[in-house]
Enzyme design. Structure first.
Site, mmCIF file in Angstrom:
data_model
loop_
_atom_site.group_PDB
_atom_site.id
_atom_site.type_symbol
_atom_site.label_atom_id
_atom_site.label_comp_id
_atom_site.label_asym_id
_atom_site.label_seq_id
_atom_site.Cartn_x
_atom_site.Cartn_y
_atom_site.Cartn_z
ATOM 1 N N GLN A 182 35.285 30.985 73.749
ATOM 2 C CA GLN A 182 36.491 31.756 73.488
ATOM 3 C C GLN A 182 37.612 31.313 74.430
ATOM 4 O O GLN A 182 38.732 31.040 73.994
ATOM 5 C CB GLN A 182 36.192 33.251 73.691
ATOM 6 C CG GLN A 182 37.360 34.152 73.380
ATOM 7 C CD GLN A 182 37.685 34.187 71.906
ATOM 8 O OE1 GLN A 182 36.832 34.469 71.081
ATOM 9 N NE2 GLN A 182 38.924 33.878 71.550
ATOM 10 N N ARG A 186 23.852 33.168 71.329
ATOM 11 C CA ARG A 186 24.602 34.406 71.605
ATOM 12 C C ARG A 186 23.576 35.469 71.957
ATOM 13 O O ARG A 186 22.703 35.793 71.149
ATOM 14 C CB ARG A 186 25.429 34.829 70.383
ATOM 15 C CG ARG A 186 25.939 36.246 70.527
ATOM 16 C CD ARG A 186 27.008 36.608 69.535
ATOM 17 N NE ARG A 186 28.267 35.984 69.881
ATOM 18 C CZ ARG A 186 29.453 36.381 69.404
ATOM 19 N NH1 ARG A 186 29.528 37.376 68.546
ATOM 20 N NH2 ARG A 186 30.560 35.777 69.766
ATOM 21 N N HIS A 235 32.147 34.260 77.958
ATOM 22 C CA HIS A 235 32.410 33.782 76.596
ATOM 23 C C HIS A 235 33.273 32.513 76.706
ATOM 24 O O HIS A 235 34.446 32.513 76.342
ATOM 25 C CB HIS A 235 33.126 34.873 75.808
ATOM 26 C CG HIS A 235 33.070 34.704 74.318
ATOM 27 N ND1 HIS A 235 32.417 33.653 73.702
ATOM 28 C CD2 HIS A 235 33.599 35.454 73.308
ATOM 29 C CE1 HIS A 235 32.544 33.780 72.386
ATOM 30 N NE2 HIS A 235 33.256 34.849 72.120
ATOM 31 N N ASP A 273 40.951 43.114 74.837
ATOM 32 C CA ASP A 273 39.678 43.053 74.114
ATOM 33 C C ASP A 273 39.212 44.493 73.915
ATOM 34 O O ASP A 273 39.780 45.426 74.500
ATOM 35 C CB ASP A 273 38.662 42.231 74.944
ATOM 36 C CG ASP A 273 37.341 41.996 74.204
ATOM 37 O OD1 ASP A 273 37.281 42.240 72.975
ATOM 38 O OD2 ASP A 273 36.351 41.581 74.852
ATOM 39 N N CYS A 330 40.585 38.330 71.372
ATOM 40 C CA CYS A 330 39.501 37.459 70.908
ATOM 41 C C CYS A 330 39.001 37.870 69.526
ATOM 42 O O CYS A 330 38.416 37.061 68.818
ATOM 43 C CB CYS A 330 38.364 37.474 71.912
ATOM 44 S SG CYS A 330 37.687 39.118 72.193
ATOM 45 N N ARG A 388 38.924 28.456 67.546
ATOM 46 C CA ARG A 388 37.497 28.449 67.878
ATOM 47 C C ARG A 388 36.821 27.255 67.200
ATOM 48 O O ARG A 388 35.970 26.592 67.788
ATOM 49 C CB ARG A 388 36.826 29.753 67.425
ATOM 50 C CG ARG A 388 37.286 31.004 68.156
ATOM 51 C CD ARG A 388 36.822 31.016 69.599
ATOM 52 N NE ARG A 388 35.387 30.910 69.720
ATOM 53 C CZ ARG A 388 34.513 31.923 69.531
ATOM 54 N NH1 ARG A 388 34.951 33.133 69.234
ATOM 55 N NH2 ARG A 388 33.213 31.739 69.671
HETATM 56 N N1 NVA Z 1 33.718 41.709 74.650
HETATM 57 C C1 NVA Z 1 33.332 41.602 73.271
HETATM 58 C C2 NVA Z 1 33.720 40.269 72.722
HETATM 59 C C3 NVA Z 1 33.359 40.046 71.289
HETATM 60 C C4 NVA Z 1 33.725 38.685 70.805
HETATM 61 C C5 NVA Z 1 31.825 41.826 73.146
HETATM 62 O O1 NVA Z 1 31.078 41.312 73.989
HETATM 63 O O2 NVA Z 1 31.401 42.503 72.231
HETATM 64 N N1 CP Z 2 35.615 36.374 69.185
HETATM 65 C C1 CP Z 2 34.348 36.253 68.755
HETATM 66 O O1 CP Z 2 33.483 35.675 69.417
HETATM 67 O O2 CP Z 2 34.125 36.811 67.530
HETATM 68 P P1 CP Z 2 32.726 37.032 66.809
HETATM 69 O O3 CP Z 2 32.010 38.124 67.565
HETATM 70 O O4 CP Z 2 33.077 37.443 65.414
HETATM 71 O O5 CP Z 2 31.949 35.766 66.847
#
Ligand code: NVA
Ligand code: CP
Length: 316
Positions: free
Chosen positions: A144, A114, A141, A236, A276, A304
């Site tokens: 997801q 990540r 993602h 989101d 998400c 997930r």
């Molecule tokens: N768009 C959000 C998704 C988090 C799971 C982010 O990148 O923070």
């Molecule tokens: N939706 C998602 O990826 O959540 P987290 O940021 O908690 O991993």
């Protein structure tokens, strides 16, 4: 897509970096595997094809769902997960991603990352000799999206022909959903304020795939237009991780883009609401919709686990 999706596909050694990299029948295969792994787990059947294997999990950003579901998932498959915060490994002090990938491949059987820039994910995959899984980048993602399409299939009994309204920021989550819709034959209508549209390259790629596989990708301004007759309404956060400094400015730009009861009058009577997570209640979604009878956000979060187990079991 008919019964051909039930056949065994060999995805061993493959990375899982973006929905774009997988053919529609491969995505559908992973979804079917996820549903089967979920059934096994609920029935108490032990299934451990990854006994003795280790997944390294590099995190440059916070996580609740991704971290817990990957760690629990690899454990349930018989292996173990190794949490690697970027600040605790030498990558945080300047060791290159390439060298990190080379070294980690000597110990690990798979790597999840990540990170911020998507090129970091690509560079890791280029340097690694074990499968690399994208656990979220600024661009996409895909884990997801895979879990999301599993959830939609479970709830609606089909995928092709459905309409998804994505309302809010044209971000990483939107990009992966768009590509998934394109490949699986859904119509995705994305409504964003000016300046927050999905990346044009992602939009073009999704549209090219939609033309090939029977999906449809439309981008508009008006959330009501997107929500009209939608089977699924998705949103989101307005400010993603790394955009915290833009929070105020974004709150102004996204005014009128909240998914709330008034907007949901435009969706189909049996629409489902998805997010998400993490959600900012009262911002991109009202409390009422988030907790309402149409909300399937926690089933979505659960998936997930099953979807990522399917990815790991297939690729590692
Ligand atoms: N768009 C959000 C998704 C988090 C799971 C982010 O990148 O923070
Ligand atoms: N939706 C998602 O990826 O959540 P987290 O940021 O908690 O991993």
């Amino acid at each position: 897509m008919g019964n051909e999706t039930q056949m065994e596909l060999d995805l061993r050694g493959r990375d899982f970096l973006a929905m774009a990299d997988y053919a529609p029948e491969e995505i559908r295969y992973l979804i079917d595997q996820a549903i089967e792994l979920k059934r096994k787990q609920k029935a108490g059947e032990v299934y451990q094809p990854l006994k003795g294997k280790t997944l390294g999990m590099i995190f440059e950003k916070s996580s609740t769902r991704t971290r817990v579901s990957f760690e629990v998932g690899i454990y349930q498959l018989g292996g173990q997960g190794l949490f690697l915060s970027k600040n605790d490994i030498q990558m945080g002090r300047g060791e290159t991603i390439w060298d990190t990938a080379q070294v980690m491949s000597r110990y690990l059987d798979g790597i999840m990352i990540r990170t911020f820039a998507h090129r970091n994910v690509i560079e890791l995959a280029r340097g690694a000799t074990v499968p690399v899984i994208n656990g979220l980048s600024d661009q996409s993602h895909p884990c997801q999206a895979l879990a999301d399409y599993q959830t939609i299939l479970e709830k609606k009994g089909k995928l092709a022909g459905l309409k998804i309204a994505y309302i809010g920021d044209g971000n990483n989550v939107a990009h992966s959903l768009m590509m998934g819709a394109a490949k699986l034959g859904l119509h995705i209508a994305v409504a964003t304020p000016e300046g927050y549209e999905p990346n044009p390259v992602e939009t073009k790629m999704a549209r090219d795939n939609a033309a090939k596989y029977g999906g449809q990708v439309t981008i508009c301004r008006d959330p009501r237009e997107a929500a009209e007759d939608a089977d699924v309404v998705y949103t989101d956060v307005w400010a993603s991780m790394g955009q915290e400094a833009e929070q105020r400015e974004r709150e102004v730009a996204f005014k009128g883009y909240q998914v709330n009861e008034a907007l949901m009058k435009h969706a189909k009577p049996d629409y489902v609401f998805m997010h998400c997570l993490p959600a900012h209640r009262g911002e991109e979604v009202s409390e009422g919709v988030m907790d309402g009878e149409h909300s399937i956000v926690f089933d979505q979060a659960e998936n997930r686990l099953h979807a990522q187990k399917a990815i790991m079991a297939a690729t590692m």
